[in-house]
Design a protein around this motif. Structure first.
Motif, PDB file in Angstrom:
ATOM      1  N   HIS A  77       0.827  -1.206   0.000  1.00 32.44           N
ATOM      2  CA  HIS A  77       0.000   0.000   0.000  1.00 32.44           C
ATOM      3  C   HIS A  77       0.862   1.256   0.000  1.00 32.44           C
ATOM      4  O   HIS A  77       0.480   2.278  -0.561  1.00 32.44           O
ATOM      5  CB  HIS A  77      -0.958  -0.002   1.180  1.00 32.44           C
ATOM      6  CG  HIS A  77      -2.150  -0.870   0.942  1.00 32.44           C
ATOM      7  ND1 HIS A  77      -3.087  -1.098   1.902  1.00 32.44           N
ATOM      8  CD2 HIS A  77      -2.560  -1.587  -0.141  1.00 32.44           C
ATOM      9  CE1 HIS A  77      -4.028  -1.906   1.430  1.00 32.44           C
ATOM     10  NE2 HIS A  77      -3.719  -2.220   0.196  1.00 32.44           N
ATOM     11  N   CYS A 119       1.660   2.092  -3.490  1.00 37.67           N
ATOM     12  CA  CYS A 119       0.450   2.277  -4.318  1.00 37.67           C
ATOM     13  C   CYS A 119       0.110   1.020  -5.110  1.00 37.67           C
ATOM     14  O   CYS A 119      -0.304   1.087  -6.267  1.00 37.67           O
ATOM     15  CB  CYS A 119       0.582   3.481  -5.246  1.00 37.67           C
ATOM     16  SG  CYS A 119       0.665   5.038  -4.357  1.00 37.67           S
ATOM     17  N   LEU A 131      -2.920   1.271  -7.289  1.00 37.88           N
ATOM     18  CA  LEU A 131      -3.785   2.238  -6.615  1.00 37.88           C
ATOM     19  C   LEU A 131      -3.470   3.630  -7.136  1.00 37.88           C
ATOM     20  O   LEU A 131      -2.298   3.989  -7.293  1.00 37.88           O
ATOM     21  CB  LEU A 131      -3.559   2.189  -5.098  1.00 37.88           C
ATOM     22  CG  LEU A 131      -3.874   0.860  -4.419  1.00 37.88           C
ATOM     23  CD1 LEU A 131      -3.518   0.942  -2.938  1.00 37.88           C
ATOM     24  CD2 LEU A 131      -5.326   0.504  -4.590  1.00 37.88           C
ATOM     25  N   LYS A 152      -2.776   7.521  -7.156  1.00 40.84           N
ATOM     26  CA  LYS A 152      -2.210   8.454  -6.192  1.00 40.84           C
ATOM     27  C   LYS A 152      -3.206   9.572  -5.952  1.00 40.84           C
ATOM     28  O   LYS A 152      -3.823  10.082  -6.892  1.00 40.84           O
ATOM     29  CB  LYS A 152      -0.899   9.028  -6.703  1.00 40.84           C
ATOM     30  CG  LYS A 152       0.186   7.995  -6.780  1.00 40.84           C
ATOM     31  CD  LYS A 152       1.491   8.596  -7.198  1.00 40.84           C
ATOM     32  CE  LYS A 152       2.544   7.510  -7.248  1.00 40.84           C
ATOM     33  NZ  LYS A 152       3.822   8.008  -7.695  1.00 40.84           N
TER      34      LYS A 152
END
Length: 169
Positions: free
Chosen positions: A132, A135, A160, A162
């Motif tokens: 995590h 990202c 993921l 930003k």
């Protein structure tokens, strides 16, 4: 007095809708997830006994190959502990299936679900420990096999988005 309360509530709903739209916009530009398929020779209920440890080129610059390999080795170690027990119970269940009207397969189903949960917990730990922060998000996902209509479990590595920190509140 109640009219004022309704107005505040409507404003909060509009803010939530704007936040959802912004998240969807960020997700639209995220690259496709990386799929790590099972490469073992034994598969029980779609879960292979080993995952590929070859470093995917899509993760270059995102995570170190050593970290990726260490994570896959931890996943494979978890599978190495649990899957042989599942195979033994599957064989016993199949041998006794006619006599027990299929009830002898219940232990295998329960053990398989337990293995999936332990894999998901391990991947959650890996995510919170490292991915995590980079990202990335690892998760166990059920997908259709490329070669046939069977389902298999794969590890999806999602990117993921930003969060734009310069966006005004």
């Amino acid at each position: 007095m109640m009219e004022d309360f309704d107005e505040i509530y409507e404003e909060e709903e509009e803010e939530e809708d704007e936040e959802r739209a912004a998240e969807e916009q960020l997700l639209k530009y995220a690259p496709d997830p990386v799929v790590v398929r099972g490469s073992g020779h034994v598969t029980v209920f779609g879960l292979s006994n080993k995952f590929e440890s070859e470093f995917p080129s899509a993760l270059t610059g995102k995570v170190a190959p050593e970290e990726f390999k260490a994570s896959i080795n931890r996943v494979n170690g978890c599978l190495k502990k649990t899957l042989p027990v599942n195979v033994r119970w599957l064989l016993c269940g199949c041998l006794c299936c006619c006599c027990t009207l299929g009830f002898s397969l219940w232990p295998v189903i329960c053990l398989s679900k337990r293995t999936q949960r332990s894999m998901e917990k391990l991947l959650d730990w890996e995510n919170s420990r490292l991915y995590h922060k980079l990202c990335l998000h690892w998760r166990l996902s059920k997908r259709k096999c490329e070669t046939n209509n069977m389902m298999e479990y794969v590890i999806l590595i999602e990117f993921l988005p930003k969060i734009p920190i310069f966006r005004p509140d």
